[in-house]
Scaffold this active site. Structure first.
Site, PDB file in Angstrom:
ATOM      1  N   ARG A 156       0.880  -1.172   0.000  1.00  0.00           N
ATOM      2  CA  ARG A 156       0.000   0.000   0.000  1.00  0.00           C
ATOM      3  C   ARG A 156       0.913   1.216   0.000  1.00  0.00           C
ATOM      4  NH1 ARG A 156      -5.117   1.581   3.726  1.00  0.00           N
ATOM      5  NH2 ARG A 156      -6.012   0.150   2.203  1.00  0.00           N
ATOM      6  N   HIS A 171      -7.477   0.734  -6.139  1.00  0.00           N
ATOM      7  CA  HIS A 171      -7.646  -0.102  -4.947  1.00  0.00           C
ATOM      8  C   HIS A 171      -8.276  -1.432  -5.397  1.00  0.00           C
ATOM      9  CE1 HIS A 171      -7.743  -1.258  -0.887  1.00  0.00           C
ATOM     10  NE2 HIS A 171      -8.569  -0.376  -0.361  1.00  0.00           N
ATOM     11  N   GLN A 217      -9.977  -3.954  -2.929  1.00  0.00           N
ATOM     12  CA  GLN A 217     -11.286  -3.461  -2.506  1.00  0.00           C
ATOM     13  C   GLN A 217     -12.330  -3.784  -3.573  1.00  0.00           C
ATOM     14  OE1 GLN A 217     -12.056  -1.666   0.537  1.00  0.00           O
ATOM     15  NE2 GLN A 217     -14.048  -2.345  -0.194  1.00  0.00           N
ATOM     16  N   ASP A 240     -17.273   6.817  -0.741  1.00  0.00           N
ATOM     17  CA  ASP A 240     -15.950   6.741  -0.106  1.00  0.00           C
ATOM     18  C   ASP A 240     -15.630   8.144   0.405  1.00  0.00           C
ATOM     19  OD1 ASP A 240     -13.300   6.103   0.599  1.00  0.00           O
ATOM     20  OD2 ASP A 240     -12.546   6.273  -1.460  1.00  0.00           O
ATOM     21  N   CYS A 278     -16.350   1.594   1.384  1.00  0.00           N
ATOM     22  CA  CYS A 278     -15.126   0.806   1.592  1.00  0.00           C
ATOM     23  C   CYS A 278     -14.594   0.974   3.009  1.00  0.00           C
ATOM     24  CB  CYS A 278     -14.079   1.201   0.569  1.00  0.00           C
ATOM     25  SG  CYS A 278     -13.677   2.948   0.619  1.00  0.00           S
ATOM     26  N   ARG A 295     -13.350  -8.540   2.268  1.00  0.00           N
ATOM     27  CA  ARG A 295     -11.928  -8.302   1.967  1.00  0.00           C
ATOM     28  C   ARG A 295     -11.118  -9.543   2.329  1.00  0.00           C
ATOM     29  NH1 ARG A 295      -9.883  -3.134   1.927  1.00  0.00           N
ATOM     30  NH2 ARG A 295      -8.000  -4.202   1.242  1.00  0.00           N
TER      31      ARG A 295
HETATM   32  N1  NVA Z   1     -10.004   6.697  -1.057  1.00  0.00           N
HETATM   33  C1  NVA Z   1      -9.589   6.281   0.254  1.00  0.00           C
HETATM   34  C2  NVA Z   1      -9.805   4.818   0.452  1.00  0.00           C
HETATM   35  C3  NVA Z   1      -9.494   4.294   1.811  1.00  0.00           C
HETATM   36  C4  NVA Z   1      -9.630   2.803   1.903  1.00  0.00           C
HETATM   37  C5  NVA Z   1      -8.135   6.646   0.449  1.00  0.00           C
HETATM   38  O1  NVA Z   1      -7.341   6.498  -0.494  1.00  0.00           O
HETATM   39  O2  NVA Z   1      -7.795   7.108   1.532  1.00  0.00           O
HETATM   40  N1   CP Z   2     -11.057  -0.149   2.890  1.00  0.00           N
HETATM   41  C1   CP Z   2      -9.777  -0.173   3.280  1.00  0.00           C
HETATM   42  O1   CP Z   2      -8.843  -0.373   2.484  1.00  0.00           O
HETATM   43  O2   CP Z   2      -9.573  -0.005   4.625  1.00  0.00           O
HETATM   44  P1   CP Z   2      -8.181   0.271   5.327  1.00  0.00           P
HETATM   45  O3   CP Z   2      -7.661   1.573   4.812  1.00  0.00           O
HETATM   46  O4   CP Z   2      -8.479   0.304   6.787  1.00  0.00           O
HETATM   47  O5   CP Z   2      -7.237  -0.852   4.980  1.00  0.00           O
END
Ligand code: NVA
Ligand code: CP
Length: 314
Positions: A111, A138, A141, A233, A273, A301
């Protein structure tokens, strides 16, 4: 024990588009089977003794826990590599880290911010690389989202999905996945926050080939009218924290609340999400209300990523 074919061993999952519709369907079918096996507490240690390295350059609850627990349930093990420890691209090059980790572990989950860094890691890793979120995508997800929608409606083809909010990483991967399965996808975003994917035309072409649609609008009510799934989101993604106040103003009117949900189909589900920001992109009573599928999504997930791992790890 569940049988898993070998044809996807060694494959990366850096974006939804890495995998064909049939390959994604294979992952979804296996995810369903693994969910049932876990529910029955049946042995499904498909990856005994295997290790997954997890690299996190952003915070995470779901991704971290679901990958680690998933590996444990598959009979393997996951280790969390902190930025200050491995210094990816800083202490040593991405190529060097990819080469070394490939000598120790059986897969790498990352990530981070730049999609290019995930692509570079995948280019040099001899083991599968799974993308646990970038600024652009993502895909894990999206897989869990497709699993959740299919679970609720028994199919993906033709299901009407309205995405409301920021056309960001989550929206883009979802749009890709929805198009491959011929869903009817509409994203409602404020002007300037569309899923400005260079690949929008391609995504639309794929959707049409599959009997689906991809539409963009700036009107959340138009997108939600008759929708079977409403998805949202955060308005300020990780890395955009400084923009939160400005974004709150820009996204005014895009909250998924009872009034908006009332415009959807009678059997509509609400998806998120997570993490959620109440009073911004979603109302708390909706997320905890009878239409919410968000908690199933979070659970899925685990099952979806176990399927990915079981398919790609050698
Ligand atoms: N769009 C959000 C998703 C979190 C799972 C982010 O990138 O922070
Ligand atoms: N939805 C998701 O990716 O959650 P986290 O950021 O907590 O991993």
């Amino acid at each position: 024990m569940i049988a898993v074919g070998d044809e996807l061993r060694g494959r990366h999952y850096t974006r939804v588009n890495d995998w064909s519709k049939d390959e994604l369907r294979q992952a979804l079918d296996l995810a369903d089977a693994l969910k049932e096996a876990q529910r029955r507490r049946e042995d499904h240690r498909l990856l005994p003794g295997r290790s997954l390295a997890m690299i996190f350059h952003k915070p995470s609850a779901r991704t971290r826990v679901s990958f680690e627990v998933g590996m444990t349930q598959l009979g393997g093990h996951a280790l969390d590599l902190r930025r200050e420890d491995i210094g990816l691209g800083e202490r040593e090059t991405i190529r060097d880290t990819a080469t070394v980790l490939s000598r120790y572990v059986d897969a790498i989950m990352i990530r981070t911010f730049a999609q290019a860094d995930v692509d570079e890691l995948a280019e040099h890793a001899a083991v599968p690389v799974l993308n646990g979120l970038t600024d652009a995508t993502h895909p894990c997800q999206a897989l869990a989202d497709l699993m959740t929608i299919r679970e609720r409606f028994g199919t993906l083809s033709g299901v009407r999905l309205a995405y409301v909010g920021d056309g960001n990483n989550v929206c883009r991967s979802l749009m890709r996945g929805a198009s491959k399965f011929g869903m009817r996808f509409t994203a409602a975003t404020p002007a300037g926050h569309e899923p400005a994917s260079e690949a929008l035309e391609d995504t639309r072409r794929v959707a049409i080939q599959q009997g689906g649609t991809v539409e963009l609008t700036h009107d959340p009510r138009e997108a939600v009218a008759g929708a079977q799934a409403i998805y949202t989101d955060t308005w300020a993604s990780m890395g955009q924290e400084a923009e939160r106040a400005a974004r709150r103003a820009e996204f005014a009117g895009f909250t998924v609340d009872e009034q908006l949900v009332a415009l959807a189909a009678d059997d509509a589900v609400v998806m998120h999400c997570l993490p959620a920001h109440y009073g911004e992109e979603i109302a708390e009573d909706v997320l905890y209300g009878p239409r919410s599928a968000a908690w199933d999504q979070a659970e899925n997930r685990l099952h979806a990523q176990k399927a990915l791992l079981a398919l790609v790890v050698r």
